[in-house]
Design an enzyme around this catalytic site. Structure first.
Site, PDB file in Angstrom:
ATOM      1  N   ARG A 140      -7.084   6.221 -10.976  1.00  0.00           N
ATOM      2  CA  ARG A 140      -6.509   5.480  -9.872  1.00  0.00           C
ATOM      3  C   ARG A 140      -6.976   4.015  -9.893  1.00  0.00           C
ATOM      4  NH1 ARG A 140      -2.283   6.177  -7.230  1.00  0.00           N
ATOM      5  NH2 ARG A 140      -2.252   5.013  -5.308  1.00  0.00           N
ATOM      6  N   ILE A 162      -4.960  11.907   5.929  1.00  0.00           N
ATOM      7  CA  ILE A 162      -4.863  10.778   4.980  1.00  0.00           C
ATOM      8  C   ILE A 162      -3.890  11.093   3.838  1.00  0.00           C
ATOM      9  CG2 ILE A 162      -6.150   9.171   3.500  1.00  0.00           C
ATOM     10  CD1 ILE A 162      -7.146   9.052   6.384  1.00  0.00           C
ATOM     11  N   LYS A 168     -19.265   5.936  -6.837  1.00  0.00           N
ATOM     12  CA  LYS A 168     -18.131   5.766  -7.764  1.00  0.00           C
ATOM     13  C   LYS A 168     -17.085   4.804  -7.193  1.00  0.00           C
ATOM     14  CE  LYS A 168     -14.684   8.886  -7.716  1.00  0.00           C
ATOM     15  NZ  LYS A 168     -13.270   8.464  -7.577  1.00  0.00           N
ATOM     16  N   ASN A 169     -16.726   5.016  -5.934  1.00  0.00           N
ATOM     17  CA  ASN A 169     -15.620   4.236  -5.382  1.00  0.00           C
ATOM     18  C   ASN A 169     -16.014   2.803  -5.014  1.00  0.00           C
ATOM     19  OD1 ASN A 169     -13.928   6.341  -5.864  1.00  0.00           O
ATOM     20  ND2 ASN A 169     -13.901   7.102  -3.759  1.00  0.00           N
TER      21      ASN A 169
HETATM   22  C1  EPZ Z   1      -9.396   5.670  -2.242  1.00  0.00           C
HETATM   23  O1  EPZ Z   1      -8.089   5.981  -2.737  1.00  0.00           O
HETATM   24  C2  EPZ Z   1     -10.343   6.536  -3.037  1.00  0.00           C
HETATM   25  N1  EPZ Z   1     -10.202   6.254  -4.442  1.00  0.00           N
HETATM   26  C3  EPZ Z   1     -10.061   8.012  -2.752  1.00  0.00           C
HETATM   27  O2  EPZ Z   1     -11.073   8.767  -3.358  1.00  0.00           O
HETATM   28  C4  EPZ Z   1     -10.120   8.265  -1.239  1.00  0.00           C
HETATM   29  O3  EPZ Z   1      -9.708   9.592  -0.984  1.00  0.00           O
HETATM   30  C5  EPZ Z   1      -9.208   7.306  -0.492  1.00  0.00           C
HETATM   31  O4  EPZ Z   1      -9.525   5.928  -0.862  1.00  0.00           O
HETATM   32  C6  EPZ Z   1      -9.325   7.411   1.026  1.00  0.00           C
HETATM   33  O5  EPZ Z   1     -10.654   7.172   1.421  1.00  0.00           O
HETATM   34  C7  EPZ Z   1     -10.874   5.239  -4.992  1.00  0.00           C
HETATM   35  O6  EPZ Z   1     -11.625   4.528  -4.329  1.00  0.00           O
HETATM   36  C8  EPZ Z   1     -10.692   5.014  -6.450  1.00  0.00           C
HETATM   37  P1  EPZ Z   1      -5.895   4.643   0.231  1.00  0.00           P
HETATM   38  P2  EPZ Z   1      -6.869   5.037  -2.424  1.00  0.00           P
HETATM   39  O7  EPZ Z   1      -5.152   3.502  -0.330  1.00  0.00           O
HETATM   40  O8  EPZ Z   1      -7.355   3.635  -2.367  1.00  0.00           O
HETATM   41  C9  EPZ Z   1      -1.474   5.487   1.941  1.00  0.00           C
HETATM   42  C10 EPZ Z   1     -12.003  10.475  -4.644  1.00  0.00           C
HETATM   43  O9  EPZ Z   1     -12.016  11.730  -4.526  1.00  0.00           O
HETATM   44  N2  EPZ Z   1      -1.090   4.247   1.240  1.00  0.00           N
HETATM   45  O10 EPZ Z   1      -6.964   4.379   1.246  1.00  0.00           O
HETATM   46  O11 EPZ Z   1      -5.777   5.413  -3.318  1.00  0.00           O
HETATM   47  C11 EPZ Z   1      -1.795   6.609   0.939  1.00  0.00           C
HETATM   48  O12 EPZ Z   1      -0.638   7.276   0.522  1.00  0.00           O
HETATM   49  C12 EPZ Z   1     -10.734   9.706  -4.392  1.00  0.00           C
HETATM   50  O13 EPZ Z   1     -12.995   9.816  -4.988  1.00  0.00           O
HETATM   51  C13 EPZ Z   1       0.179   3.729   1.438  1.00  0.00           C
HETATM   52  O14 EPZ Z   1       1.000   4.280   2.162  1.00  0.00           O
HETATM   53  O15 EPZ Z   1      -6.519   5.515  -0.940  1.00  0.00           O
HETATM   54  C14 EPZ Z   1      -2.734   7.455   1.771  1.00  0.00           C
HETATM   55  O16 EPZ Z   1      -1.985   8.293   2.596  1.00  0.00           O
HETATM   56  C15 EPZ Z   1      -9.559  10.591  -4.187  1.00  0.00           C
HETATM   57  N3  EPZ Z   1       0.509   2.563   0.796  1.00  0.00           N
HETATM   58  C16 EPZ Z   1      -3.479   6.443   2.658  1.00  0.00           C
HETATM   59  O17 EPZ Z   1      -2.672   5.267   2.634  1.00  0.00           O
HETATM   60  C17 EPZ Z   1      -0.373   1.903  -0.018  1.00  0.00           C
HETATM   61  O18 EPZ Z   1      -0.014   0.857  -0.563  1.00  0.00           O
HETATM   62  C18 EPZ Z   1      -4.883   6.075   2.204  1.00  0.00           C
HETATM   63  O19 EPZ Z   1      -4.858   5.687   0.838  1.00  0.00           O
HETATM   64  C19 EPZ Z   1      -1.661   2.435  -0.191  1.00  0.00           C
HETATM   65  C20 EPZ Z   1      -1.995   3.616   0.453  1.00  0.00           C
END
Ligand code: EPZ
Length: 431
Positions: free
Chosen positions: A93, A327, A22-23
């Site tokens: 998302r 995370i 999916k991702n």
């Molecule tokens: C992706 O989310 C996935 N979603 C999530 O999967 C997954 O949990 C996550 O990556 C971590 O692996 C999709 O691919 C659609 P991040 P994403 O940006 O991209 C912080 C599932 O169950 N952050 O890697 O939103 C954030 O708050 C879903 O399939 C910032 O601070 O995750 C978090 O603490 C749920 N500033 C950390 O980074 C930003 O600009 C990681 O988030 C972006 C993120």
């Protein structure tokens, strides 16, 4: 209202086929609009999030044709609207991947602020920082992220946090920028690599995906391609842990074992057998589960998307385990539901679960708080004594294709019910 009715107690036994990731599918679908030529994408999981994204793409003029359940033909030559704001897109998302894709191609995009699972604050500052570094103006107004640029020019970008979404979004926009972009402290997840491979198959020049420094030499245009998405690491991991929890023996087929190493390592630590072959992994759980400690980390660390599944398994493991979520800050909401089933878990400081293993779970009325926690609670129900009824199962459909059907094929007693009458019928049928 749809619910899952579950009668626990059956070990899961047999083979299960894993679908496309999916991702990976979500950014790849978004990136497919970046060329005017036709793109063929295979192994797309038929889940709610990909359906919603495809609908949003059609709404802005993208031609989308389904060929069977897992293949789509996409043509982005006729995009007529750079404002993506429909009633569904806010719920997923991945809507924000259309920003990077449209900004790269048209130098302009307005996309509704993303929703997604409620697992933390989910900032987007790193996306914005990356777009600005490439020369785009970015404002947030009326619930939309609005970006515009005269030209996009390559830049050296250091990500303050490792972010899958920001790495992907900036990589897409930089693909069609002028000159070289270097992303430092990039995410290394398999889906980041899959998107880079997809873009390279369209004529992009991206090197280093899978390491923490990605170099993108901008190209003037992209061309059509025929691409197959990688298997879903998290769907595979979920079934591997379902085998562990139910004391089962499951062959998880069509996987890339390398992507599952952190998951396999934890299963071995808690006393399961894990046997890898070229494209499948067999998990056998014949002994009582043992305790362990785990901290979620960016890839290749233990994935946050597997945190609820391992916590549910450790809830039935002998001894005291500790799970640290590093995370997302709000990813233990499901623990309250698990406690209703007899788990002995205390969450401290929002990010640490202290788990005292219990002998058994007992069936209860529970609700899925989000996608992965929903799947994990189903697994708890399958391991529990008696009946479990689960609400809010729409979350699970966001990311798992045919979840209950795949479990049924492994011997699970689970059914989707639509009324009290169907629930009673299920109870009578399974005793
Ligand atoms: C992706 O989310 C996935 N979603 C999530 O999967 C997954 O949990 C996550 O990556 C971590 O692996 C999709 O691919 C659609 P991040 P994403 O940006 O991209 C912080 C599932 O169950 N952050 O890697 O939103 C954030 O708050 C879903 O399939 C910032 O601070 O995750 C978090 O603490 C749920 N500033 C950390 O980074 C930003 O600009 C990681 O988030 C972006 C993120």
């Amino acid at each position: 209202m749809e619910q899952y009715a579950i009668k626990g107690g059956n070990p899961l036994v047999g083979e299960v086929e894993i679908g496309g990731a999916k991702n990976a599918a979500l950014p790849i679908l978004a990136a497919s609009v970046m060329t005017d030529e036709t793109v063929y994408i295979d192994n797309i999981p038929d889940v709610r999030d990909t359906q919603v994204l495809l609908k949003a793409m059609e709404n802005i003029g993208v031609f989308v044709k389904h060929e069977g359940r897992h293949k789509v033909i996409v043509n982005g030559a006729q995009v007529h609207n750079l404002v993506v704001e429909d009633e569904y897109i806010r719920k997923i998302r991945a809507s924000y991947y259309l920003i990077g894709a449209l900004l790269g191609k048209y130098k302009s995009a307005e996309v509704a602020l993303p929703g997604g699972c409620d697992i933390g604050c989910r900032a987007i500052d790193q996306h914005i920082k990356g777009f600005r570094a490439l020369g785009a103006e970015v404002v947030i107004e009326h619930g939309l992220i609005k970006t515009r640029a005269e030209h996009l020019v390559g830049s050296h970008i250091y990500m303050d946090v490792v972010s899958v979404g920001a790495t992907i979004n900036v990589m897409m926009a930089a693909t069609l920028a002028e000159g070289l972009t270097i992303i430092e402290n990039a995410a290394k997840e398999p889906h980041v690599v899959d998107l880079a491979n997809f873009l390279n198959s369209m004529g992009a020049n991206i090197k280093g995906a899978g390491t923490d420094v990605i170099r993108i030499r901008g190209v003037a245009r992209l061309h059509g391609t025929d691409y197959t998405i990688i298997p879903d690491q998290i769907e595979a991991g979920t079934f591997m842990f379902a085998a562990a929890l139910t004391k089962g023996d499951v062959v998880v087929k069509n996987v890339i074992p390398k992507h599952l190493e952190s998951i396999s390592a934890k299963l071995l630590e808690i006393g399961c057998e894990v046997k890898e072959q070229d494209d499948c992994v067999r998990v056998v759980a014949s002994k009582p589960l043992r305790h362990t400690h785990v901290k979620t980390l960016p890839y290749p660390g233990f994935p946050t998307d597997m945190q609820p599944q391992i916590t549910v398994a450790l809830g039935l493991s002998k001894g005291t385990s500790i799970v640290i979520e590093s995370i997302f800050e709000n990813r233990f909401k499901y623990v309250d539901e698990l406690i209703k089933m007899g788990a002995n878990i205390k969450v401290e400081g929002g990010d640490t679960a202290i788990i005292q293993g219990v002998e058994r779970y007992t069936g209860a009325s529970i609700a899925a708080p989000d996608l992965r926690a929903g799947a994990a609670l189903v697994m708890a129900g399958l391991a529990a004594e008696g009946f479990t009824v689960m609400d809010d199962i729409h979350y699970i459909a966001r990311g798992y294709e045919d979840f209950h059907q795949k479990l049924q094929a492994l011997g699970a007693q689970i059914e989707l019910v639509n009324s009290e009458r169907e629930l009673q019928h299920f109870k009578l049928k399974v005793g």
